[in-house]
Design a protein around this motif. Structure first.
Motif, PDB file in Angstrom:
ATOM      1  N   LEU A   7       0.800  -1.226   0.000  1.00 15.02           N
ATOM      2  CA  LEU A   7       0.000   0.000   0.000  1.00 15.02           C
ATOM      3  C   LEU A   7       0.828   1.270   0.000  1.00 15.02           C
ATOM      4  N   TYR A   8       2.021   1.231   0.633  1.00 15.41           N
ATOM      5  CA  TYR A   8       2.708   2.481   0.951  1.00 15.41           C
ATOM      6  C   TYR A   8       4.172   2.485   0.557  1.00 15.41           C
ATOM      7  N   ASP A   9       4.610   3.648   0.095  1.00 13.08           N
ATOM      8  CA  ASP A   9       6.032   3.950  -0.062  1.00 13.08           C
ATOM      9  C   ASP A   9       6.466   4.666   1.216  1.00 13.08           C
ATOM     10  N   GLY A 128      -2.103   7.304   2.582  1.00  9.33           N
ATOM     11  CA  GLY A 128      -0.828   7.231   1.889  1.00  9.33           C
ATOM     12  C   GLY A 128      -0.481   8.475   1.093  1.00  9.33           C
ATOM     13  N   SER A 131      -2.584  10.958  -1.273  1.00  8.22           N
ATOM     14  CA  SER A 131      -4.001  10.609  -1.268  1.00  8.22           C
ATOM     15  C   SER A 131      -4.832  11.852  -0.977  1.00  8.22           C
ATOM     16  N   GLY A 170      -4.116   3.597   0.241  1.00  9.35           N
ATOM     17  CA  GLY A 170      -2.804   3.484  -0.349  1.00  9.35           C
ATOM     18  C   GLY A 170      -2.360   4.791  -0.989  1.00  9.35           C
ATOM     19  N   ASP A 171      -1.157   4.796  -1.506  1.00 12.24           N
ATOM     20  CA  ASP A 171      -0.608   5.992  -2.145  1.00 12.24           C
ATOM     21  C   ASP A 171      -1.477   6.421  -3.325  1.00 12.24           C
ATOM     22  N   ARG A 172      -1.697   7.732  -3.436  1.00 19.53           N
ATOM     23  CA  ARG A 172      -2.367   8.358  -4.583  1.00 19.53           C
ATOM     24  C   ARG A 172      -3.810   7.915  -4.766  1.00 19.53           C
ATOM     25  N   VAL A 173      -4.485   7.601  -3.686  1.00 15.44           N
ATOM     26  CA  VAL A 173      -5.910   7.269  -3.756  1.00 15.44           C
ATOM     27  C   VAL A 173      -6.736   8.551  -3.815  1.00 15.44           C
ATOM     28  N   ARG A 189      -3.322   1.224  -3.981  1.00 14.41           N
ATOM     29  CA  ARG A 189      -2.654   2.360  -4.620  1.00 14.41           C
ATOM     30  C   ARG A 189      -3.327   2.750  -5.947  1.00 14.41           C
ATOM     31  N   ASP A 190      -3.374   4.074  -6.186  1.00 14.58           N
ATOM     32  CA  ASP A 190      -3.794   4.629  -7.478  1.00 14.58           C
ATOM     33  C   ASP A 190      -5.246   4.297  -7.823  1.00 14.58           C
ATOM     34  N   GLU A 205      -5.652  -2.216  -6.177  1.00 13.14           N
ATOM     35  CA  GLU A 205      -4.929  -1.070  -6.720  1.00 13.14           C
ATOM     36  C   GLU A 205      -5.327  -0.829  -8.180  1.00 13.14           C
TER      37      GLU A 205
END
Length: 219
Positions: A7-9, A128, A131, A170-173, A189-190, A205
């Protein structure tokens, strides 16, 4: 897709050291308060002011009047906390974030570049990198029957042992306006959520959750 690493960077948060030791991100929720207090003591004094006991705010953050920031909390570099924000405590807010008017935070980790800019409630949640929650969208963190939250992904059921879990984004949600993320929601993510959605369970994702609950892959 439920695991922290999926989910995460973790290069985009000061909470990397507690998240990297979790299999699932909600395992970090109970540690946020103590982690903030210990981390705050190590923040460089030329970059952060301890404005009240256990509340650290970056010197280059933009804090508008008429808000409340309760302990413990860390507000990162160049983050905006706008009028009417209610940060109840146990909030680790990253760099370049927006905490908007009439937004409430409680027991959360916001990665860098997160935006919760208008009338949002975010509790017992982890958002994330980059987001964004649209106006009026909220995380619901307690089930109506008050039972412990179970995270569901297809036929998989994970007993969390926790009464309070909001959402793991997650990132960029991207979450559309006036949406409700039910307890234990996990969004990969995304992915995107249509406005006015009622979301439960998991979204893979690079997917889109539509108003009727249909999930489609992004093209």
């Amino acid at each position: 897709m439920l695991k922290t690493k999926d989910l995460y960077d973790l290069t985009h948060t000061r909470a990397a050291s507690i998240l990297e030791n979790t299999e699932y991100p909600w395992e970090a929720l109970a540690k946020i308060k103590d982690f903030i207090i210990e981390l705050g003591k190590t923040l460089p004094k030329d970059e952060f002011d301890e404005v009240s006991e256990n509340v650290w705010i970056a010197k280059d953050a933009k804090i508008y009047p008429n808000n409340y920031i309760g302990a413990p909390a860390i507000i990162g570099h160049e983050t905006e906390v706008r009028p009417g924000a209610f940060i109840r405590g146990s909030a680790l807010v990253g760099d370049h974030c927006v905490v908007g008017n009439s937004t409430e935070l409680k027991n959360v980790i916001l990665f860098d570049n997160v935006q919760v800019p208008h009338y949002n409630y975010v509790g017992d949640s982890i958002l994330g990198y980059k987001s964004h929650m649209g106006a009026g969208s909220i995380t619901s963190n307690v089930k109506s029957d008050k039972l412990l939250v179970v995270v569901k992904c297809g036929d998989e059921r994970i007993e969390t042992g926790l009464k309070k879990i909001g959402a793991m984004l997650g990132d960029r949600v991207e979450v559309g306006c006036n949406s409700v993320l039910n307890p234990g929601t996990v969004i990969g993510r995304d992915s995107n959520v249509y406005p006015t959605s009622c979301v439960r369970g998991t979204i893979p994702e690079k997917s889109i959750w539509k108003n009727n609950g249909t999930v489609v892959a992004k093209k």
